[in-house]
Write a protein that holds these residues in place. Sequence first.
Motif, PDB file in Angstrom:
ATOM      1  N   PRO A   1      -8.997  -0.500  -5.163  1.00 55.17           N
ATOM      2  CA  PRO A   1      -8.187   0.448  -4.393  1.00 55.17           C
ATOM      3  C   PRO A   1      -6.748   0.462  -4.879  1.00 55.17           C
ATOM      4  O   PRO A   1      -6.162  -0.591  -5.145  1.00 55.17           O
TER       5      PRO A   1
ATOM      6  N   PHE B   1      -8.833  -5.658   4.799  1.00 54.26           N
ATOM      7  CA  PHE B   1      -8.264  -4.911   3.673  1.00 54.26           C
ATOM      8  C   PHE B   1      -6.838  -5.392   3.418  1.00 54.26           C
ATOM      9  O   PHE B   1      -5.939  -5.118   4.226  1.00 54.26           O
TER      10      PHE B   1
ATOM     11  N   GLY C   1     -11.650   9.266  -6.300  1.00 54.09           N
ATOM     12  CA  GLY C   1     -11.629   9.303  -4.844  1.00 54.09           C
ATOM     13  C   GLY C   1     -12.275  10.569  -4.329  1.00 54.09           C
ATOM     14  O   GLY C   1     -12.352  11.574  -5.034  1.00 54.09           O
TER      15      GLY C   1
ATOM     16  N   ASP D   1       0.319   5.636   0.694  1.00 51.94           N
ATOM     17  CA  ASP D   1      -0.620   6.740   0.874  1.00 51.94           C
ATOM     18  C   ASP D   1       0.123   8.057   1.005  1.00 51.94           C
ATOM     19  O   ASP D   1       1.336   8.103   1.241  1.00 51.94           O
TER      20      ASP D   1
ATOM     21  N   ALA E   1      -3.408  -2.730  -1.879  1.00 51.18           N
ATOM     22  CA  ALA E   1      -3.754  -2.297  -3.236  1.00 51.18           C
ATOM     23  C   ALA E   1      -4.366  -3.447  -4.029  1.00 51.18           C
ATOM     24  O   ALA E   1      -3.832  -4.564  -4.056  1.00 51.18           O
TER      25      ALA E   1
ATOM     26  N   SER F   1      -9.124   9.141   2.305  1.00 51.23           N
ATOM     27  CA  SER F   1      -9.680   8.789   0.997  1.00 51.23           C
ATOM     28  C   SER F   1      -8.942   7.608   0.408  1.00 51.23           C
ATOM     29  O   SER F   1      -7.712   7.632   0.289  1.00 51.23           O
ATOM     30  N   VAL F   2      -9.661   6.567   0.061  1.00 49.99           N
ATOM     31  CA  VAL F   2      -9.107   5.438  -0.679  1.00 49.99           C
ATOM     32  C   VAL F   2      -9.405   5.681  -2.158  1.00 49.99           C
ATOM     33  O   VAL F   2     -10.560   5.668  -2.577  1.00 49.99           O
ATOM     34  N   CYS F   3      -8.354   5.923  -2.924  1.00 48.71           N
ATOM     35  CA  CYS F   3      -8.526   6.186  -4.352  1.00 48.71           C
ATOM     36  C   CYS F   3      -8.609   4.879  -5.120  1.00 48.71           C
ATOM     37  O   CYS F   3      -7.921   3.904  -4.796  1.00 48.71           O
ATOM     38  N   HIS F   4      -9.448   4.868  -6.146  1.00 48.07           N
ATOM     39  CA  HIS F   4      -9.687   3.658  -6.929  1.00 48.07           C
ATOM     40  C   HIS F   4      -9.281   3.858  -8.381  1.00 48.07           C
ATOM     41  O   HIS F   4      -9.341   4.964  -8.926  1.00 48.07           O
TER      42      HIS F   4
ATOM     43  N   TRP G   1      -7.421   8.358 -11.230  1.00 42.72           N
ATOM     44  CA  TRP G   1      -7.973   7.825  -9.996  1.00 42.72           C
ATOM     45  C   TRP G   1      -9.327   8.451  -9.683  1.00 42.72           C
ATOM     46  O   TRP G   1      -9.606   9.593 -10.037  1.00 42.72           O
TER      47      TRP G   1
ATOM     48  N   GLY H   1      -3.952   5.747  -1.056  1.00 44.05           N
ATOM     49  CA  GLY H   1      -4.713   6.559  -0.121  1.00 44.05           C
ATOM     50  C   GLY H   1      -4.219   8.003  -0.115  1.00 44.05           C
ATOM     51  O   GLY H   1      -3.050   8.263  -0.376  1.00 44.05           O
TER      52      GLY H   1
ATOM     53  N   TRP I   1       0.857  -1.197   0.000  1.00 47.06           N
ATOM     54  CA  TRP I   1       0.000   0.000   0.000  1.00 47.06           C
ATOM     55  C   TRP I   1       0.881   1.231   0.000  1.00 47.06           C
ATOM     56  O   TRP I   1       2.043   1.183   0.429  1.00 47.06           O
TER      57      TRP I   1
END
Length: 268
Positions: free
Chosen positions: A54, A132, A35, A14, A135, A46-49, A33, A57, A12
Amino acid sequence: MSGPYRPGTPCWTDLMVPDQQAALDFYRDLFGWQGEVGPPETGGYSVCHLKGAPVAGIMKAMNPDGTVPDPAPPAAWTTYLATPDAAATVAASKGAGGSVLVDAMDVMDLGRMAVLADPTGAVFGIWQPKEFPGAGIVNEDGAVVWSELATTDPAAAAGYYRAILPVDTAPSQIPGGEGYTELRVNDRSVGGIMSLDQHPEGTPPHWLTYFHVDDTDSVQDAAVRAGGTVLAPAFDMPVGRMAVLADPQGAVFAVIRTKEAPQQPDPA
């Protein structure tokens, strides 16, 4: 990725910034992204997609009590390494000469995290997954493809990470990669360690996040148009074409188009 990462693997990343919405807008336009500022119970995290999964962050810099720091800390990306036991990794870090910036703590029912600094001063996070894993997309355009530690003492840093996580290190076999150390999990390269010698004087030890892109030069130009800064203009290297950039708030990251299709990480 649909399951947990093998321990020691970057899982991950962030970003902590003074202006969260501005960062969400910048990376949306740069990488595609999606988010938005999260709910109050998560501190607005914020978790960006990307493609519905995901990918990274973004959070607003704030004190534990919810107040805004004054002065604000520098905007920065943080790399998280997977661990099966955050508390045990924190304890191992203390024994190996590392520092604890944020002790092991629960993040709702998502997992447990801590933020550490290795003995050379480079800051990174650890993540013990629950619901979770990290990523959901990596090694694709707009997603993390590589994580790299730049340090004053690569040998000491390599020993530290071997001491706290089930990772190995080995000299890079890539042509032109003399002096570069690979961080390996399950005999597979998952990150790199290099000396700060090639960086501007005064650069502190740090982890650098690389995002894969389809065109390094065009992404570099787009970042500049959006208010970003070029720290190392696009250049060719043995594994692809990369650039080092800073977003408008000063957070440093790299973009790269690799010569070969990136490999997916092994699941746990």
